[in-house]
Motif scaffolding. Sequence first.
Motif, short mmCIF file in Angstrom:
data_model
loop_
_atom_site.label_atom_id
_atom_site.label_comp_id
_atom_site.label_asym_id
_atom_site.label_seq_id
_atom_site.Cartn_x
_atom_site.Cartn_y
_atom_site.Cartn_z
N GLY A 116 78.97 -11.05 25.53
CA GLY A 116 79.69 -9.98 26.20
C GLY A 116 78.83 -9.16 27.13
N THR A 117 79.43 -8.12 27.69
CA THR A 117 78.74 -7.26 28.64
C THR A 117 78.91 -5.80 28.27
N LEU A 118 77.92 -5.00 28.69
CA LEU A 118 77.98 -3.55 28.59
C LEU A 118 77.27 -2.98 29.81
N ARG A 119 77.65 -1.79 30.21
CA ARG A 119 76.92 -1.09 31.25
C ARG A 119 76.51 0.28 30.73
N LEU A 120 75.24 0.51 30.71
CA LEU A 120 74.70 1.80 30.30
C LEU A 120 74.51 2.69 31.53
N SER A 121 74.70 3.97 31.32
CA SER A 121 74.48 4.95 32.38
C SER A 121 73.51 6.02 31.90
N CYS A 122 72.74 6.54 32.81
CA CYS A 122 71.82 7.63 32.51
C CYS A 122 71.98 8.67 33.60
N THR A 123 72.48 9.82 33.23
CA THR A 123 72.65 10.90 34.18
C THR A 123 71.41 11.79 34.13
N ALA A 124 70.79 11.98 35.30
CA ALA A 124 69.57 12.75 35.37
C ALA A 124 69.80 14.05 36.14
N SER A 125 69.08 15.08 35.73
CA SER A 125 69.21 16.36 36.44
C SER A 125 68.60 16.25 37.83
N GLU A 126 67.62 15.36 37.97
CA GLU A 126 67.06 15.05 39.27
C GLU A 126 66.45 13.66 39.21
N ASN A 144 72.52 10.84 41.12
CA ASN A 144 71.40 10.83 40.17
C ASN A 144 71.77 10.11 38.88
N ILE A 145 72.36 8.93 39.00
CA ILE A 145 72.74 8.14 37.84
C ILE A 145 72.00 6.80 37.91
N LEU A 146 71.40 6.45 36.80
CA LEU A 146 70.72 5.16 36.65
C LEU A 146 71.61 4.28 35.78
N TYR A 147 71.75 3.01 36.15
CA TYR A 147 72.59 2.10 35.40
C TYR A 147 71.76 0.93 34.85
N LEU A 148 72.28 0.35 33.78
CA LEU A 148 71.76 -0.91 33.28
C LEU A 148 72.96 -1.80 32.96
N GLN A 149 73.18 -2.79 33.80
CA GLN A 149 74.24 -3.76 33.57
C GLN A 149 73.68 -4.86 32.68
N MET A 150 74.30 -5.06 31.54
CA MET A 150 73.81 -6.03 30.57
C MET A 150 74.84 -7.13 30.40
N ASP A 151 74.50 -8.33 30.81
CA ASP A 151 75.38 -9.49 30.71
C ASP A 151 74.81 -10.48 29.72
N SER A 152 75.65 -11.39 29.27
CA SER A 152 75.23 -12.45 28.35
C SER A 152 74.43 -11.87 27.19
N LEU A 153 74.98 -10.86 26.58
CA LEU A 153 74.26 -10.17 25.50
C LEU A 153 74.06 -11.08 24.30
N LYS A 154 72.92 -10.88 23.65
CA LYS A 154 72.54 -11.66 22.48
C LYS A 154 72.34 -10.71 21.29
N PRO A 155 72.44 -11.22 20.09
CA PRO A 155 72.19 -10.36 18.92
C PRO A 155 70.82 -9.69 18.96
N GLU A 156 69.84 -10.37 19.53
CA GLU A 156 68.50 -9.79 19.60
C GLU A 156 68.39 -8.65 20.61
N ASP A 157 69.45 -8.39 21.37
CA ASP A 157 69.48 -7.22 22.26
C ASP A 157 69.88 -5.95 21.50
N THR A 158 70.26 -6.11 20.25
CA THR A 158 70.66 -4.95 19.45
C THR A 158 69.49 -3.99 19.30
N ALA A 159 69.71 -2.75 19.71
CA ALA A 159 68.67 -1.72 19.68
C ALA A 159 69.26 -0.40 20.16
N LYS A 160 68.46 0.64 20.04
CA LYS A 160 68.80 1.89 20.68
C LYS A 160 68.14 1.88 22.05
#
Length: 118
Positions: free
Chosen positions: A14-24, A71-87
């Motif tokens: 599956g896929t997920l997209r993470l976002s990070c909102t920065a003050s600058e 001021n948003i950073l993204y991480l598009q994660m495709d083809s996720l694997k169980p070993e990608d499990t983390a914080k």
Amino acid sequence: QLVESGGGSVQAGGTLRLSCTASEYSDCMGWFRQAPGQEREGVASLTRAGTTTYGDSVKDRFTISRDSAKNILYLQMDSLKPEDTAKYYCAAAPFGVGSPLRSNEYNYWGKGTQVTVS
């Protein structure tokens, strides 16, 4: 201040997209991850000039990008694997870094968002 969002639970492939909102926006921003009992691992980084660096385990599956206007950073994660499990953590280095995937080169950190792949 860095605030991550977008984590969750997904099945393998599956896929997920993470976002990070920065003050600058900083000269270099990155994504790191840490699984229980493991060291923090550099996932991807992006400099103000647009240079990207990826960890070997995520190359060709993850894509880092930004919306400079918001001021948003993204991480598009495709083809996720169980070993990608983390914080997953967003990090910022206002004056740049020498080694983009070394966590001790970053000055500011978010609180993280959990990604679980089953």
